[in-house]
Design a protein around this motif. Structure first.
Motif, PDB file in Angstrom:
ATOM      1  N   PRO A  98       1.345  -1.345   0.224  1.00  0.00           N
ATOM      2  CA  PRO A  98       0.304   0.332   0.100  1.00  0.00           C
ATOM      3  C   PRO A  98       1.070   1.414  -0.311  1.00  0.00           C
ATOM      4  O   PRO A  98       0.434   2.399  -0.688  1.00  0.00           O
ATOM      5  N   GLN A  99       1.831   0.903   0.626  1.00  0.00           N
ATOM      6  CA  GLN A  99       2.440   2.576   0.647  1.00  0.00           C
ATOM      7  C   GLN A  99       3.922   2.899  -0.024  1.00  0.00           C
ATOM      8  O   GLN A  99       3.476   3.908  -0.595  1.00  0.00           O
ATOM      9  N   GLN A 227      17.787  -4.600  -4.483  1.00  0.00           N
ATOM     10  CA  GLN A 227      16.121  -4.669  -3.740  1.00  0.00           C
ATOM     11  C   GLN A 227      15.184  -5.486  -4.558  1.00  0.00           C
ATOM     12  O   GLN A 227      15.007  -5.153  -5.801  1.00  0.00           O
ATOM     13  N   CYS A 228      14.374  -5.881  -4.049  1.00  0.00           N
ATOM     14  CA  CYS A 228      13.623  -7.497  -4.451  1.00  0.00           C
ATOM     15  C   CYS A 228      11.922  -6.208  -4.576  1.00  0.00           C
ATOM     16  O   CYS A 228      11.034  -6.349  -3.975  1.00  0.00           O
ATOM     17  N   SER A 229      11.787  -5.304  -5.670  1.00  0.00           N
ATOM     18  CA  SER A 229      10.440  -4.537  -5.763  1.00  0.00           C
ATOM     19  C   SER A 229      10.474  -4.178  -6.875  1.00  0.00           C
ATOM     20  O   SER A 229      10.752  -4.828  -8.402  1.00  0.00           O
ATOM     21  N   LEU A 259       7.641  -5.723  -2.347  1.00  0.00           N
ATOM     22  CA  LEU A 259       6.732  -5.946  -2.902  1.00  0.00           C
ATOM     23  C   LEU A 259       5.959  -7.040  -1.535  1.00  0.00           C
ATOM     24  O   LEU A 259       5.787  -7.356  -0.640  1.00  0.00           O
ATOM     25  N   ALA A 260       4.273  -6.890  -2.206  1.00  0.00           N
ATOM     26  CA  ALA A 260       2.982  -7.718  -1.666  1.00  0.00           C
ATOM     27  C   ALA A 260       4.845  -8.917  -0.637  1.00  0.00           C
ATOM     28  O   ALA A 260       4.991  -9.796  -1.830  1.00  0.00           O
ATOM     29  N   VAL A 261       4.042  -9.265   0.704  1.00  0.00           N
ATOM     30  CA  VAL A 261       4.058 -10.287   1.191  1.00  0.00           C
ATOM     31  C   VAL A 261       3.500 -11.261   0.657  1.00  0.00           C
ATOM     32  O   VAL A 261       4.373 -12.923   0.393  1.00  0.00           O
ATOM     33  N   SER A 266       4.136 -17.457  -2.572  1.00  0.00           N
ATOM     34  CA  SER A 266       4.257 -18.024  -3.615  1.00  0.00           C
ATOM     35  C   SER A 266       4.831 -17.754  -4.906  1.00  0.00           C
ATOM     36  O   SER A 266       4.517 -17.209  -5.724  1.00  0.00           O
ATOM     37  N   LEU A 267       5.487 -17.763  -4.717  1.00  0.00           N
ATOM     38  CA  LEU A 267       6.874 -17.866  -5.790  1.00  0.00           C
ATOM     39  C   LEU A 267       6.737 -18.766  -6.730  1.00  0.00           C
ATOM     40  O   LEU A 267       6.355 -20.131  -6.636  1.00  0.00           O
TER      41      LEU A 267
END
Length: 382
Positions: A98-99, A227-229, A259-261, A266-267
């Motif tokens: 969200p942020q 960064q995984c972004s 990113l979203a947890v 669920s990779l």
């Protein structure tokens, strides 16, 4: 060097406690600008060299005193990234936190634009960054490409001196900061299992290979570090990876998850998340890999690409990074950012193994970067 020890201790404590945010960054930047504006008044100073988001006050003071302003821009222009961010949030709405859905800057757009306007010379780390700056109206932009410590980032078996140096670095670390012994043993076991048929294999490695409870080492390993972004293109590369359907292959993600947890839980098959690691362990992970992927949608350069190349890996890089500047190097594939078909094809076609890897040419050293900066600024510093 000038530093307020009390303020710096306070900043470190706040950061550890998670009390960060835009104001946290602005406070540090404001302090830096105040100090540099004061230093600028020294009669021995002929030019001011500073970075994006913390240059306005010293540049204004330099202009008042008739001194030169050298502006370092480590990443693409903010307007370019704003448009990319909007598109990516629409494409990957269920991936973002969200942020991160709201576009934010560490300084106001007005400050960023004024810093760029006041600059007499702008230093960009890549031709991609230079292009975004010139599209925004910047003048006098010089490309000063980054370098790499090739003595540290090197393939396995580069000599006894490198091995001894590595051991000394690890020995100096506190025990809780060293790579875990079990991780090192696992990497050694995987390396053994990846040897050609007929190669020697320890009884322990043979036992691990037949155990259903342990993962079998892949024949081909890709790695990403950073960064995984959203900006780094992680949602994109994960979707491309799943569609590529590679057999007996693995993609390792190394770095903080931004990113979203739920997505981390669920990779896709064949993807393994490692998390942040130190340089010693990262070097070992590079040496256990075959190719490095860098699918960024907007990077200033991407030092990790140089580290991976120097470590002997093939690099697949997006054209919105330092990738195009590395295109002349053997072992580099430059691909259009966000072009799923191109990335899927590149993943499927990659067949290199360790014997096909090449190192990085001599020009990618920090000495060359320093020469580039000097050439770009020598007429300004008197």
């Amino acid at each position: 060097m000038r530093q307020s020890r009390l303020a710096e201790i306070s900043r470190m404590v706040r950061e550890r406690l998670g009390w960060t945010g835009p104001e946290f960054t602005r406070s540090a930047n404001n302090w830096l600008m105040t100090v540099m504006a004061s230093e600028c008044r020294d009669r021995h100073v002929s030019a001011v060299h500073s970075f994006e988001d913390c240059s306005l006050r010293q540049f204004q003071e330099a202009k008042r005193l008739g001194k030169a302003c050298i502006y370092d821009m480590p990443t693409c222009h903010w307007k370019f990234w704003e448009s990319q961010h909007r598109n990516l949030c629409s494409l990957y709405a269920d991936w973002i936190r969200p942020q991160d859905a709201v576009f934010t800057l560490n300084a106001s757009p007005e400050q960023k634009d004024e810093e760029l306007r006041l600059a007499d010379e702008v230093l960009a780390p890549s031709t991609f960054v230079k292009r975004t700056l010139e599209e925004a109206g910047a003048k006098a932009v010089s490309v000063c490409r980054y370098g790499v410590d090739a003595e540290f980032w090197c393939p396995a078996g580069s000599g006894d001196q490198e091995t001894a140096e590595s051991a000394r670095r690890v020995a100096k670390q506190p025990t809780d900061k060293r790579p875990r012994d079990e991780e090192q043993e696992r990497l050694k076991d995987e390396k053994t299992k990846r040897q050609p048929e007929g190669g020697s294999r320890s009884p322990e490695a043979a036992l691990l290979a037949t155990s259903d409870s342990l993962r079998v080492a892949p024949a081909l390993r890709f790695i990403y570090e950073g960064q995984c972004s959203l900006r780094k293109g992680i949602p994109f590369i994960l979707e491309a990876w799943e569609k590529a359907g590679l057999r007996n292959a693995e993609l390792m993600l190394v770095g903080g998850w931004q990113l979203a947890v739920e997505r981390l839980k669920s990779l896709p098959p064949g993807v393994r998340y490692i998390g942040p690691v130190g340089p010693e362990r990262l070097r070992e992970l590079y040496r256990q890999s075959d190719a490095f992927v860098f699918p960024s949608f907007g990077d200033g350069f991407g030092l990790v690409m140089l580290e991976a190349l120097a470590s002997g890996l093939h690099v697949m890089a997006s054209d919105r990074s330092g990738g195009p500047d590395l295109a002349a190097e053997s072992g580099v594939t430059v691909l259009p950012a966000g072009n799923e078909e191109a990335w899927i094809a590149a993943l499927r076609e990659f067949r290199s193994r360790r014997e096909g890897k090449t190192g990085l040419s001599e020009e990618w050293r920090w000495e060359r970067y320093r020469r580039d900066v000097f050439e770009a600024t020598k007429n300004l510093i008197g």
